[in-house]
Design an enzyme around this catalytic site. Sequence first.
Site, PDB file in Angstrom:
ATOM      1  N   HIS A   5       0.952  -1.200  -0.017  1.00  8.40           N
ATOM      2  CA  HIS A   5      -0.042  -0.019   0.041  1.00  8.40           C
ATOM      3  C   HIS A   5       0.827   1.224   0.233  1.00  8.40           C
ATOM      4  O   HIS A   5       0.378   2.321   0.146  1.00  8.40           O
ATOM      5  CB  HIS A   5      -0.955   0.029   1.123  1.00  8.40           C
ATOM      6  CG  HIS A   5      -0.307   0.189   2.323  1.00  8.40           C
ATOM      7  ND1 HIS A   5      -0.154  -0.945   3.434  1.00  8.40           N
ATOM      8  CD2 HIS A   5      -0.213   1.309   3.228  1.00  8.40           C
ATOM      9  CE1 HIS A   5       0.351  -0.459   4.308  1.00  8.40           C
ATOM     10  NE2 HIS A   5       0.349   0.822   4.485  1.00  8.40           N
TER      11      HIS A   5
ATOM     12  N   GLY B 126       2.922   6.580   7.889  1.00  9.52           N
ATOM     13  CA  GLY B 126       4.335   6.986   7.393  1.00  9.52           C
ATOM     14  C   GLY B 126       5.269   5.841   7.758  1.00  9.52           C
ATOM     15  O   GLY B 126       6.204   5.771   7.368  1.00  9.52           O
ATOM     16  N   ASN B 127       4.836   5.204   8.910  1.00 11.06           N
ATOM     17  CA  ASN B 127       5.812   3.989   9.416  1.00 11.06           C
ATOM     18  C   ASN B 127       5.591   2.766   8.394  1.00 11.06           C
ATOM     19  O   ASN B 127       6.429   1.774   8.248  1.00 11.06           O
ATOM     20  CB  ASN B 127       5.291   3.528  10.611  1.00 11.06           C
ATOM     21  CG  ASN B 127       6.082   4.040  11.758  1.00 11.06           C
ATOM     22  OD1 ASN B 127       5.596   4.907  12.583  1.00 11.06           O
ATOM     23  ND2 ASN B 127       7.427   3.771  11.784  1.00 11.06           N
ATOM     24  N   SER B 128       4.580   3.013   7.619  1.00  8.83           N
ATOM     25  CA  SER B 128       4.134   1.736   6.906  1.00  8.83           C
ATOM     26  C   SER B 128       5.514   1.215   5.858  1.00  8.83           C
ATOM     27  O   SER B 128       6.188   1.929   5.261  1.00  8.83           O
ATOM     28  CB  SER B 128       3.321   2.068   5.708  1.00  8.83           C
ATOM     29  OG  SER B 128       1.942   1.573   6.075  1.00  8.83           O
TER      30      SER B 128
ATOM     31  N   ASP C 169       0.261  -7.770   1.547  1.00  8.54           N
ATOM     32  CA  ASP C 169       0.704  -6.344   1.602  1.00  8.54           C
ATOM     33  C   ASP C 169       2.212  -5.808   1.649  1.00  8.54           C
ATOM     34  O   ASP C 169       2.751  -5.412   2.322  1.00  8.54           O
ATOM     35  CB  ASP C 169       0.164  -5.714   2.986  1.00  8.54           C
ATOM     36  CG  ASP C 169      -0.060  -4.004   2.865  1.00  8.54           C
ATOM     37  OD1 ASP C 169       0.409  -3.400   1.813  1.00  8.54           O
ATOM     38  OD2 ASP C 169      -0.277  -3.210   3.923  1.00  8.54           O
TER      39      ASP C 169
END
Lengths: 472, 475
Positions: free
Chosen positions: A92, A211-213, A123
């Site tokens: 994502h 934003g950690n994704s 993901d």
Amino acid sequence: MNQGLREENFALRLVIGCEGRLLSGVRLLCFFLALPLAASAAVSRGFSRLLDAVVRIDVREVSFESGQKRYTGGIGSGVILNDDGFILTNAHVASPRAENINITLANLERVNARLVGWDHWTDLALLQLDLTDLKRRGLKFSHADLGDSDKMEPGDPVYAVGTPYGLTRTVTRGIISNNRRSFEDGVSTINGYETGLFNTWLQTDAAINPGNSGGPLVTEDGRVVGINSRGNNSAESLGFAIPINVAKRVVAELARSGAGGGVGAVTRSYLGLGFGPLQGLEEFYSLKQNTGVLINNVDPGSPAAKSGLKPGDILLTLDGAAVDGRFPEQLPPILDLIASKPVGATVKLAVRRNGQTNDYALLTEKLESRQGEAWSFEKWGLAVRKVSRAYARENQLEDANGLLVTGVQNGYPAAVAGLGRNDVITKINNEPITSLEAAKKLYETLAEKPDAVLLESRVNRQVSNRILKPKS
Amino acid sequence: MKTSRLCPSPRRRAAVLCGVLSVMLACAAAHAADLPALWKERVKSVVAVEFFTETELDRRTSLVAGVVADNNGTIALPPGIVGARVTAAQLKDFRVHLPGDPASAYAKGEYLGQDNLSGWNFVRVEEKVRGRLTPVTAFAGKPGTAEPAMAEEVWGIGLRGKEEDFLPYLMVARVGLVQSLPERTAVALGEVAAPGLPVFNGEGAFAGIAEGGFGSSYLQYGARGGATPIMLMNVEESRVFVLAAEVTPWLTRAPANVMGRPIPWFGANVGPTDPELTAFLKLDAQSACSVSEVYESSPAEKAGVKAGDIIVALDGKPLPRLTPERVAMRFFDREVDRRAPGDKLAFTVLRGSERVELTATLGDEPKLAREAERKYFEKLGLTVREFVFGDGVVRRVKLAEQKGVLAHFVKASTPVSTAGLQPDDWIQEIDGTEIKTFAEAVTKLAAIEADTVRTEFVLLVSRRGETQVLRVKQK
């Protein structure tokens, strides 16, 4: 496979930052905080090496939903895996819709990357740094070491590293809160693509924010044990990471299939079975504990349906191996086991019904997303997706022909003609639409002419005819 | 007309103006003088009706205004007052209040059912008060009376609330527009009557019955600026009334049974046709209806109707041009509804470039959800309802595959709700046995409820096309 997919999982959100007004203020804050943070960090060599392997990812991607080609931006995190410049992140964060992927290395240098492979089911996405550019500019980077997520136990200390709200190289600390988290609220989606069916998560209380994704969850010695991917909006300290052992397999497959230059993908198999935990039902089905898994749902038209399997059946063995689906946490591995079979292979199932056990041989099909390829017919202000087999099956359409309307732009011909989201365009000027390519060709010839276009559309099973008048 | 007769033949413009003004004042004075007498008689044609809808847990009150339809105590109530999920058996204790009488002194009413054509509900009031009521038809205008003209003054009746003894009050407005929706319908320049109550002209002739459901668009400004478009609907008073010539026949349509049977059935989803499409098909002078779905085994299917057909004529006559387009669809529905099962409906459809003449023999509307059998299992906490034709349409289930029952009601914090059962879940199996009929489900569930020893049972339910096994723990 579950059918009742929801567009959004209301409790869980995907941890991705969006460029907006908020960030400029945050960036200012960052300017003051960056120095003391770096100075006070006293960490192991492994951890310091890991920090050098974590990158910020800025993605500019296309969206069609408004009926026009629009660009949106997002920020995520990633971790460099090897000397070839492969970066692991979330599906994502960087998707095939990305037009531009820009990586900020630990040394703050920026370099472009390409999408090597994409797997929305887990993901995960694999990127590769532009090595030619790096070489030309004489830039260096380091890569992370991977740990063993199977060895993580609740209470183990972990760190999340990433770019929350665009704050580059942010480290937060926590423990493993649960090493086998499963979600029971149905299939969640990323931009409409199904995700999260085939794995459990590492849950942590390390702060995870948008934003950690795609950033790593690491041990004290800097070994990556997970890829941070989800947080919970309405709670504190509930973060979820994809176990690195799941990612290792996916990365290998994405690297192999994406080596040719296109976007790699993981090929999975499909039988059309949905499972439920047996816990508490053993007595009703006269089963010993830890035996079998409950078949909750059989997709219509699927290999399972064709073979005569029914909801309420108990799957005992799969290719001779005993299956145990007593608890919800045990279901993703069973789905993964089926998905891992080769496409077109015969899978042997032992199934119990009314106290009798019968054998079934099912031919696997290729697992497909319900999301077909997206496109926009800009002069008409119309965004569509090809109707996929899975979508057709879910919605009991007669076939997978046609284009699903995903958005229309106000005041443009498609909107004026009365088309709306979830309509399926089946004919253009009486020509059945069997592929996106065919529709594109028709569009090219029609969009230039002033003549009205006759569209046949369906919503649910209802047919409508509409007249689309080109914009003058 | 009247004014010109009364006006002296003027020579000067100022005199004309003066004369007109004085005549208008005179007319207004005459009108006002007439009105109390007209009012006194006509107010006898309206009542307030109170009734109760009993569900598994609740008893809800409804208050509506009704018009007296005949000398036998028949009261017509506006459409939309009974929910589609409510059965006639759940409607209780109809109380008919005469406006201005103490609210505690009401007469009993009997629910007669809903008429399919008008959508009106009918109630019959007990004999003791019938003598004090006058049917609205007693005030019918002379045969051949013209439609209300633009700017004509009309008046109607509103009713205050129960705490004010349903006191009747006057509303006056002028007609702004008369249009076909498809019934001839007047839109007044202000509220003119409570929905369901009659409107009269200046001479006291019955002019129509006010209809609810019309909203007005407004902009709502927030404290920080910025406007949001909203629609407001006055539920107590309406500006719109359907003309007497249209509604007078409806006043005689009290159904013979509470189910409103017989109900004619065409069996296709017929929707509006986009005006662009009618223009494209060179049908500018008329309206058309689009067939979007043809139901299995329906009269429409038997007649050969196909989804995508465009209905352009009925009984050889082109559909009249009606706006907005959905009115054409209502026109078609009305044409079906004014017939009876067994009647023929001849129509013409456009199919591609072909014009096809078709004739359907209307059938009997399949059992409706409000007619479906249901049974409440209080201990288990659910009401099951028979699976009817419309449920199959919604769930896209072929007739041959229809089975099971629906969870109509699920009581909170009971074994079934804890197990995850939700209203509208389709129960296909109970304890591993396929349920074919409502009776089978009732027998099974009754046995389960009566069994004091067993601790659990299992349901197989389908929800949004996906099945799941639910384990219901009774203990």
